[in-house]
Design a protein around this motif. Structure first.
Motif, PDB file in Angstrom:
ATOM      1  N   GLN A  89      45.671  42.728  36.041  1.00  0.00           N
ATOM      2  CA  GLN A  89      45.824  41.335  35.724  1.00  0.00           C
ATOM      3  C   GLN A  89      45.132  40.697  37.029  1.00  0.00           C
ATOM      4  O   GLN A  89      45.473  39.378  37.386  1.00  0.00           O
ATOM      5  N   SER A  98      33.420  34.151  37.061  1.00  0.00           N
ATOM      6  CA  SER A  98      35.028  34.136  36.813  1.00  0.00           C
ATOM      7  C   SER A  98      35.707  34.679  38.234  1.00  0.00           C
ATOM      8  O   SER A  98      35.043  35.282  39.085  1.00  0.00           O
ATOM      9  N   ALA A 120      42.450  38.708  37.354  1.00  0.00           N
ATOM     10  CA  ALA A 120      42.026  37.332  37.093  1.00  0.00           C
ATOM     11  C   ALA A 120      42.988  36.328  36.995  1.00  0.00           C
ATOM     12  O   ALA A 120      43.107  35.301  37.247  1.00  0.00           O
ATOM     13  N   GLU A 121      44.536  36.970  36.741  1.00  0.00           N
ATOM     14  CA  GLU A 121      45.653  36.014  36.564  1.00  0.00           C
ATOM     15  C   GLU A 121      46.491  35.907  37.650  1.00  0.00           C
ATOM     16  O   GLU A 121      47.106  35.104  37.827  1.00  0.00           O
ATOM     17  N   VAL A 122      46.484  36.892  38.491  1.00  0.00           N
ATOM     18  CA  VAL A 122      47.473  36.965  39.719  1.00  0.00           C
ATOM     19  C   VAL A 122      46.720  37.165  40.989  1.00  0.00           C
ATOM     20  O   VAL A 122      46.228  38.464  41.051  1.00  0.00           O
ATOM     21  N   PRO A 123      46.688  36.496  41.764  1.00  0.00           N
ATOM     22  CA  PRO A 123      47.326  35.231  41.591  1.00  0.00           C
ATOM     23  C   PRO A 123      46.426  34.121  40.909  1.00  0.00           C
ATOM     24  O   PRO A 123      45.257  34.322  40.583  1.00  0.00           O
ATOM     25  N   SER A 124      47.128  33.266  40.382  1.00  0.00           N
ATOM     26  CA  SER A 124      46.480  32.056  39.459  1.00  0.00           C
ATOM     27  C   SER A 124      45.474  31.349  40.211  1.00  0.00           C
ATOM     28  O   SER A 124      45.640  30.912  41.392  1.00  0.00           O
ATOM     29  N   GLY A 125      44.121  31.268  39.598  1.00  0.00           N
ATOM     30  CA  GLY A 125      43.367  30.345  40.392  1.00  0.00           C
ATOM     31  C   GLY A 125      42.659  31.103  41.599  1.00  0.00           C
ATOM     32  O   GLY A 125      43.037  31.974  41.935  1.00  0.00           O
TER      33      GLY A 125
END
Length: 187
Positions: free
Chosen positions: A16, A71, A18-23
């Motif tokens: 994960q 990304s 790309a998602e953690v951490p978000s942004g």
């Protein structure tokens, strides 16, 4: 066992991503801005923006952005590989200097310790420093022990050169090398 630790380290860093951490964190976003000139034919050896940074991570990030698109995942991916390489390098260095058991503990701690997993998940400029530092010291130790001296000297020089392109504190490695040489001559 080492392969399992390296795979575990890679999993903790890539899962994960790309998602953690978000942004993106501020430093990651600034790094993303700093690599833009590479896509316009400018290839600096030092990036002066945002207080100045050495280029190794930026070039790796530009490659990931080029391959996988713009990304958070692409911007963070080189950090995953650099910090996973540091786990394997720490095992090799620990085994050379302290034995297999100490090497395994060091590799395990680097693979699962929260702070190093977090560093490996962020596209920050300091992520390239640990693997280059470990590999420099590994080949320096081999060179000073007269183990394949020409090969060890060349690899030590190569990784030390790369180390200077990772992060500003890497410049202090000159003093570490000097101390290791002094220790060898005193002994």
């Amino acid at each position: 066992m080492l392969a399992a630790l390296v795979l575990l380290a890679f999993f903790f860093r890539i899962w994960q991503l790309a998602e953690v951490p978000s942004g993106l964190l501020w430093d990651e976003g600034a790094t993303g801005i700093d690599v833009v000139p590479l896509f316009h034919g400018q290839f600096p050896i030092f990036f002066a923006a945002h207080s100045g940074h050495e280029p190794l991570l930026f070039y790796a990030q530009a490659g990931a952005l080029w391959l996988f698109g713009w990304s958070a995942f692409s911007l963070r991916l080189p950090a995953v590989f650099f910090t996973t390489l540091a786990v394997a390098g720490s095992f090799a260095l620990g085994r050379k200097l302290f034995g297999r058991q100490v090497a395994m503990v060091a590799a395990f701690l680097m693979a699962v310790t929260l702070w190093y997993v977090e560093i490996g998940r962020l596209g920050r400029t300091n992520t390239a420093l640990p693997p280059m530092l470990v590999l420099t010291v590994l080949w320096l130790a081999a060179w000073l022990r007269n183990e394949r001296p020409w090969r060890a000297a060349v690899l030590c020089g190569l990784f030390f050169g790369l180390l200077l392109y990772t992060y500003s504190p890497g410049r202090f490695m000159v003093f570490v090398i000097a101390l290791m040489w002094l220790w060898t001559f005193v002994r």
